[in-house]
Every structure is written in structure tokens, then in C-alpha cells.
Design a protein around this motif. Structure first.
Motif, PDB file in Angstrom:
ATOM      1  N   UNK A  73       0.875  17.320   8.251  1.00 42.64           N
ATOM      2  CA  UNK A  73       1.652  17.774   9.406  1.00 42.64           C
ATOM      3  C   UNK A  73       1.905  19.268   9.256  1.00 42.64           C
ATOM      4  N   UNK A  74       1.537  20.024  10.270  1.00 44.69           N
ATOM      5  CA  UNK A  74       1.649  21.472  10.185  1.00 44.69           C
ATOM      6  C   UNK A  74       2.103  22.060  11.506  1.00 44.69           C
ATOM      7  N   UNK A  75       2.586  23.303  11.438  1.00 45.51           N
ATOM      8  CA  UNK A  75       2.836  24.097  12.637  1.00 45.51           C
ATOM      9  C   UNK A  75       1.984  25.349  12.539  1.00 45.51           C
ATOM     10  N   UNK A  76       1.491  25.798  13.680  1.00 44.11           N
ATOM     11  CA  UNK A  76       0.607  26.952  13.686  1.00 44.11           C
ATOM     12  C   UNK A  76       0.602  27.568  15.077  1.00 44.11           C
ATOM     13  N   UNK A 105       0.814  -1.205   0.000  1.00 39.47           N
ATOM     14  CA  UNK A 105       0.000   0.000   0.000  1.00 39.47           C
ATOM     15  C   UNK A 105       0.847   1.254   0.000  1.00 39.47           C
ATOM     16  N   UNK A 106       0.160   2.376   0.023  1.00 38.61           N
ATOM     17  CA  UNK A 106       0.820   3.675  -0.049  1.00 38.61           C
ATOM     18  C   UNK A 106       0.102   4.650   0.870  1.00 38.61           C
ATOM     19  N   UNK A 107       0.872   5.558   1.461  1.00 35.29           N
ATOM     20  CA  UNK A 107       0.324   6.594   2.335  1.00 35.29           C
ATOM     21  C   UNK A 107       0.935   7.926   1.933  1.00 35.29           C
ATOM     22  N   UNK A 108       0.077   8.909   1.581  1.00 35.79           N
ATOM     23  CA  UNK A 108       0.539  10.244   1.217  1.00 35.79           C
ATOM     24  C   UNK A 108       0.336  11.199   2.390  1.00 35.79           C
ATOM     25  N   UNK A 109       1.397  11.959   2.699  1.00 36.39           N
ATOM     26  CA  UNK A 109       1.386  12.884   3.828  1.00 36.39           C
ATOM     27  C   UNK A 109       1.809  14.264   3.342  1.00 36.39           C
ATOM     28  N   UNK A 110       1.000  15.280   3.633  1.00 33.77           N
ATOM     29  CA  UNK A 110       1.369  16.661   3.342  1.00 33.77           C
ATOM     30  C   UNK A 110       2.082  17.240   4.551  1.00 33.77           C
ATOM     31  N   UNK A 111       3.158  17.973   4.326  1.00 41.56           N
ATOM     32  CA  UNK A 111       3.923  18.513   5.459  1.00 41.56           C
ATOM     33  C   UNK A 111       4.533  19.854   5.107  1.00 41.56           C
TER      34      UNK A 111
END
Length: 295
Positions: A146-149, A91-97
């Protein structure tokens, strides 16, 4: 209409054209074009305006994007559920960062995940701002983000998973204006040239807040390329406020890293959709939210 056609359609949307989509999917461009023509015939409407090598969505094409992503997500759930009996075997997992959390903690999370599930392919997608991360997860382009805020995200269709904080630090040349080992008060930044990110980032928000409080900071360079800040600092172009995830790399490169006074922090948050996650996403969330010392 079939899933292959939807996959081809979304690849064109995400890559901005038929040629790039064909290359990403390892299919010939004529085969890709033919599949889209059949899909358009089945739907009775054109999906793209062809503009040279670019493909721009028509109104009908834009309407198809959300249900197409949902359909492929459902298919991925079905495939992954069948294959994940006792452990993930593909499988595959896409992550935005965003850039800063991609340095840490994402690299450590990826290391822990790949050690446990080496057969799962990870796709790490660049997001310039926290709003970009939220949009990429909300629309289904990535399953996790994944983000910073400075404040936790509040999108109604997303689930936030707080992971702690990043401290903001000041990076200067070794022979810069401030002595080593002493925190720099925000008022001391007045009159100095700063290298900043684009609006919408927490670091840029800190600099904008200085101006709002009457501290006369000057923007030397505004850049979307976060890796560029260190070279620019070392060349004397300006100073940079960054998260402490960059501290070790900056110090190794020969820059001076100083604390800020009063301390400023950014929240680190992993976000997922409220829809049922795939087994790969569920495993990544478990690893990300579990202490590193855990079993």
C-alpha cells in the motif's frame, strides 16, 4: 534442498543475521546454522559471509533469493488452496505499507478483513517510500503493498489497484502563524521551517516542488519517523505538510490542521504481483477495492 532450508535461508536474509532469524522462527541458532550448512553443501557454494552477528549475502546467495521466494510462494499457494475450500481457515498475509496510508485506509481494511477472516494472520511491514513498497512486493517479501504517490506506479510485473486520493494538509501549533479556518497559499509558506520526510515520499516531493518554484521554505528536520512530526510541530520546531489521514489525530493532539491552496493530492494504490495471489491476498484485495458500504 528442501523448503525448510529455503525458509531458514530467507529468514536470515530478511532479519540480517542468524540469531535474529532463529528468534523469529522460534528455532535454536545451532539448528538454523546446521540447516544452512547442509544447503550450502548441496549447492556447492557459500551463501553468506559471516561478519560477527551479521550475515551478508555472497554472490551465490544473492542469486538464490528470487527463486527461493518463488518456491515458498508456490508452496504457500498449494497449502492455502487445499485449506481454503469454502472460507479461509488459516494462513498468513504480509503487506508492505507506507506510514500515511497505514493510518488510513489500511486500518479500516484490516478491520474489515479480520472480522471476516479472523483465522488469517496479517503481517504489516514498514516501507519508507513508494519505491520500497514496490520492491518488497516485486521480490516477494510481501504479497501486497500500500503506497501513496503523486503518480501511479508503473512496474511491469505489478498490478496497481487504485483506492482513491489523500489530500495534503498543513499541521501547525494552535498558536502558529496562520489563522484557523483559512486555506494557506503555497506562497505563504516562504520563510517558514518545515518538518519533512525523506526523499522518495510524496509529501517530500510537495516540499521540493515548492523550492523548485522559488518558494524559500526551510527544512528544520528531515525524519524517517513519521510519528515524530506531530510532537515536533507541537513543540514549535516547525510546520508539517502531511496527508489528511493524519488530520483527526493531529487535531485531537492539539494541533491546527489547515487546507492548502491550491489543493494537492496523493494517489492511494494497493499493488500486487501479476502471479496468482494466495486466497488470503485475493480476499484482502476484494475487501480493499469494494466500497465500505458493500455487503
Amino acid at each position: 534442498m528442501d523448503f525448510r532450508q529455503l525458509e531458514y535461508f530467507l529468514a536470515i536474509v530478511d532479519h540480517g543475521g542468524f540469531n535474529r532469524a532463529a528468534a523469529a522462527l522460534y528455532v535454536s541458532q545451532p539448528s538454523l546454522s546446521q540447516a544452512v550448512k547442509v544447503l550450502e553443501r548441496d549447492l556447492g557454494s557459500s551463501l553468506f559471509h559471516r561478519m560477527g552477528r551479521r550475515a551478508v549475502l555472497t554472490e551465490a546467495g544473492a542469486a538464490l533469493v528470487p527463486p527461493a521466494r518463488e518456491a515458498l510462494h508456490a508452496l504457500e499457494l498449494a497449502r492455502a488452496g487445499v485449506g481454503a475450500v469454502r472460507e479461509l481457515r488459516g494462513g498468513r498475509l504480509d503487506i508492505a505499507a507506507m506510514a500515511s496510508p497505514a493510518v488510513e485506509p489500511l486500518s479500516t481494511m484490516v478491520q474489515r478483513f479480520t472480522e471476516r477472516h479472523p483465522a488469517v494472520s496479517l503481517g504489516l511491514r514498514v516501507a519508507l517510500t513508494s519505491a520500497d513498497v514496490v520492491e518488497m512486493v516485486r521480490t516477494g517479501r510481501c504479497e501486497l503493498g500500500l503506497l501513496t504517490s503523486s503518480s501511479p506506479p508503473t512496474a511491469p510485473d505489478l498490478v496497481p489497484h487504485p483506492l482513491g486520493d489523500h489530500r495534503l494538509v498543513l499541521v501547525t501549533p494552535m498558536d502558529g502563524p496562520f489563522p484557523a479556518g483559512r486555506p494557506v497559499r503555497r506562497e505563504q509558506l516562504a520563510g517558514h521551517r518545515l518538518i519533512v520526510g525523506q526523499r522518495g515520499t510524496g509529501i517530500r516531493g510537495y516540499v521540493d516542488d515548492l523550492s523548485a518554484h522559488g518558494i524559500d521554505v526551510r527544512i528544520a528536520v528531515e525524519t524517517e519517523h513519521r510519528m515524530a512530526f506531530l510532537s515536533l510541530v507541537l513543540k514549535g520546531v516547525g510546520l508539517a505538510v502531511v496527508t489528511d489521514s493524519w488530520a483527526e489525530l493531529s487535531a485531537r493532539a492539539g494541533a491546527l490542521v489547515l487546507d492548502l491552496e491550491p489543493p494537492a493530492r496523493q494517489h492511494i494504490v494497493l499493488v500486487s504481483r501479476k502471479a496468482q495471489p494466495t486466497p488470503a491476498a485475493r480476499a484482502f484485495l476484494d475487501i480493499a477495492t469494494r466500497p465500505a458500504t458493500g455487503p
